[in-house]
Design an enzyme around this catalytic site. Structure first.
Site, short mmCIF file in Angstrom:
data_model
loop_
_atom_site.label_atom_id
_atom_site.label_comp_id
_atom_site.label_asym_id
_atom_site.label_seq_id
_atom_site.Cartn_x
_atom_site.Cartn_y
_atom_site.Cartn_z
N ASP A 8 -10.63 -0.05 -2.16
CA ASP A 8 -9.86 0.71 -3.13
C ASP A 8 -10.09 2.20 -2.86
O ASP A 8 -11.23 2.64 -2.64
CB ASP A 8 -10.32 0.36 -4.55
CG ASP A 8 -9.69 1.25 -5.61
OD1 ASP A 8 -8.53 1.00 -5.98
OD2 ASP A 8 -10.37 2.22 -6.03
N ASP A 59 -1.04 8.11 -1.16
CA ASP A 59 0.21 7.35 -1.09
C ASP A 59 -0.05 5.91 -1.47
O ASP A 59 0.39 4.98 -0.80
CB ASP A 59 0.80 7.45 0.32
CG ASP A 59 2.25 6.94 0.38
OD1 ASP A 59 2.88 6.82 -0.68
OD2 ASP A 59 2.72 6.66 1.49
#
Length: 555
Positions: free
Chosen positions: A361, A379
């Site tokens: 993550d 992004d």
């Protein structure tokens, strides 16, 4: 209680009560497997956001609650185990048919609603799909527990113990029905086969019951035939069944996403959602892409230095390849949560093998890292929505701490939406509150729904306003890359750059925080606006010319 005992006694398979507990176990397993399967069936069309999960959980809880009420009434009125196991059989066959017909129903429902519903399309379409596809079988499974309680209880003296054992069996089955699809069956064989596996286990219960009782054998045979037909046909078509299969190079699933790689004449596309946009694109010809990646290349030209870059949401590495092409000496690091996307990047998208990509993550990776960078690209998308933990002021403060003095963060914001209460305004306000509004600017990408936001860390030479001047940005890009093409493009990007308001000067500014970041609600609102704009002409056509005119127009 005597009547229940008499009916049970007519079926020898139920005398020991073990089969009843086994039934409760596999019923609980099937409910949770169907719920998780529902999220994966809906995700390619409506996303896997918290909103969609709420709809799934809510509708399934409604189905189970109604099933428990009616199951109790039916068990008291007519305590016949044959009827209970027939309901289980119907539920199993229904779930087995979901891989075959579910995707067609979703498209049909979406098609009907998109020309009739003007607001909250995704919410209404997801809710209607759940109600039609999943509520009937789970309502039938909701009748299982009260029915089994009726048949398993011989007297009031052991009623609580029986209820406790049934509840335990249901809970253990539910636990397995939760972990097995997520970590085993869906990643290994996909959503469609997962439905078939758990419906097959559930179907085995009434088949064994009725064959032991020498009853309803024709019904059982038909059910097995329907199951077999679905098992043979379902895997032959994908989620995007209407597309030209010759262009699809890969279709599969990971723990996080539905994944589709499409090989077109000029580009290769990765999609995680078949109805709304693409996740990553790679052009087959070298040079600029004509997409938002080109605008994002302004980041290294705006930064004080262009020696290192971090990409959060690496995807298939399009931005990394662009950086490597124009800034060959730049050290590029990528973070991508989905290992399967990274694997596909190397297989179909020619991702440079020397670029380090961590499977993690993005925020957790930043929290554990001590490195700093000249450019950080954010992004990261979960399907078509922004993960809330990567949209808050705390997250952007963490990003800023990993930027070198004069470093630049660029954030890709999809689903352009303006005005008070929009997702883009909230993100812009949040980032401006961290970096300062004079260090932030945005640039819309022509012909797309993308907007790039640039935020410069304090330090270095020049401010954002001066560096975003067309001549200055063109000169900076050429000095660092010696590419006339890129330099000319950067002058165009600078001409599109817009300053942002200071959120401190507005009472209605929206600052997203870890405690309150309703990005999914705001994102769904933006998608609704896009759908309303695109579907508007068709809705008007439906009003003026009716269904015949609409069908003629879409042919």
């Amino acid at each position: 209680m005597a009547k229940a005992a008499d009916n049970t006694g007519e079926r020898p398979i139920l005398k020991s009560k073990i089969f009843l507990y086994v039934t409760e176990f596999f019923s609980g397993m099937a409910v949770m497997a169907a719920e998780l399967g529902a999220s994966r069936l809906l995700a390619p069309y409506f996303s896997s956001s918290q909103i969609v999960w709420t709809i799934i959980i809510g509708t399934i809880m409604i189905a189970l609650a109604l099933g428990a009420v009616f199951g109790g009434r039916w068990a008291d009125k007519d305590p016949n185990p044959d009827k209970l196991y027939f309901r289980i059989l119907v539920a199993a066959v229904w779930i087995a048919l979901i891989p075959l017909v579910g995707k067609y129903l979703i498209i049909l429902i979406s098609g009907l609603l998109i020309v009739t519903v003007s607001t909250n399309f995704l919410v209404i379409a997801a809710f209607a799909s759940c109600m039609i596809i999943f509520v009937p079988p789970l309502f039938l499974l909701g009748t299982v527990t009260p029915g089994l309680n009726k048949f398993a209880t011989d007297s009031l003296e052991n009623n609580a113990s029986v209820v406790g054992r049934l509840s335990a069996c249901n809970t253990v089955g539910s636990i397995l029905g939760t972990f097995l699809p997520t970590f085993v069956t869906i990643p290994a064989v996909g959503t469609f086969v997962t439905f078939l596996i758990f419906s097959g286990l559930l179907l085995a219960l009434p088949i064994v019951y009725f064959f032991a009782a020498k009853a309803r054998r024709v019904v059982c045979a038909v059910s097995v035939a329907v199951f077999a037909a679905s098992a043979c046909v379902s895997p032959l078509t994908g989620f995007a069944f209407w597309e030209n299969r010759s262009t699809i190079a890969y279709e599969g699933e990971s723990i996080y996403n539905y994944l589709q790689v499409k090989n077109l004449s000029d580009r290769t596309i990765l999609s995680t959602n078949v109805l709304f946009g693409v996740q990553s694109v790679t052009m087959k010809d070298k040079g600029l892409t004509g997409m938002y990646y080109d605008t994002a290349l302004a980041a290294p030209a705006l930064a004080s230095h262009a020696d290192s870059a971090l990409i959060l949401g690496m995807g298939t590495g399009t931005y990394a390849r662009q950086l490597r092409q124009y800034y060959p000496d730049m050290r590029v690091t990528g973070v991508e949560i989905d290992q399967k996307i990274t694997d596909l990047a190397g297989r179909y998208f020619d991702e440079p093998s020397d670029i380090e990509v961590s499977t993690y993550d993005g925020r957790a990776w930043l929290a554990a890292s001590e490195n700093t960078y000249d450019v950080i690209m954010v992004d990261a998308y979960q399907d078509i929505t922004i993960p809330f933990q990567m949209s808050s002021a705390e997250f952007f403060d963490l990003v800023r701490s990993h930027l070198n003095p004069g470093g630049v963060m660029v954030v890709n914001m999809n689903m352009i939406s303006d005005g008070r209460g929009s997702i883009n305004e909230a993100l812009t306000d949040t980032i401006s509150s961290v970096f300062g509004s004079d260090a932030v600017c945005t640039a819309d990408v022509p012909g797309t729904t993308n907007r790039e936001l640039f935020a410069r860390n304090a330090g270095g030479l020049g401010d954002m306003a001066g560096l975003s001047d067309p001549a200055a940005l063109e000169s900076a890009a050429y000095d660092r890359t010696h590419s006339h093409e890129l330099a000319s493009t950067m002058a165009d990007v600078a001409g599109r750059m817009q300053a942002v308001d200071d959120p401190a000067e507005r009472a209605d500014a929206t600052i997203l925080t870890d405690d309150k970041a309703p990005v999914e609600v705001l994102g769904m609102r933006a998608i609704d606006n896009i759908i309303a704009e695109e579907a508007g002409p068709y809705r008007e056509l439906l009003k003026t010319e009716g269904i015949a005119g609409l069908l003629k127009a879409v042919q």
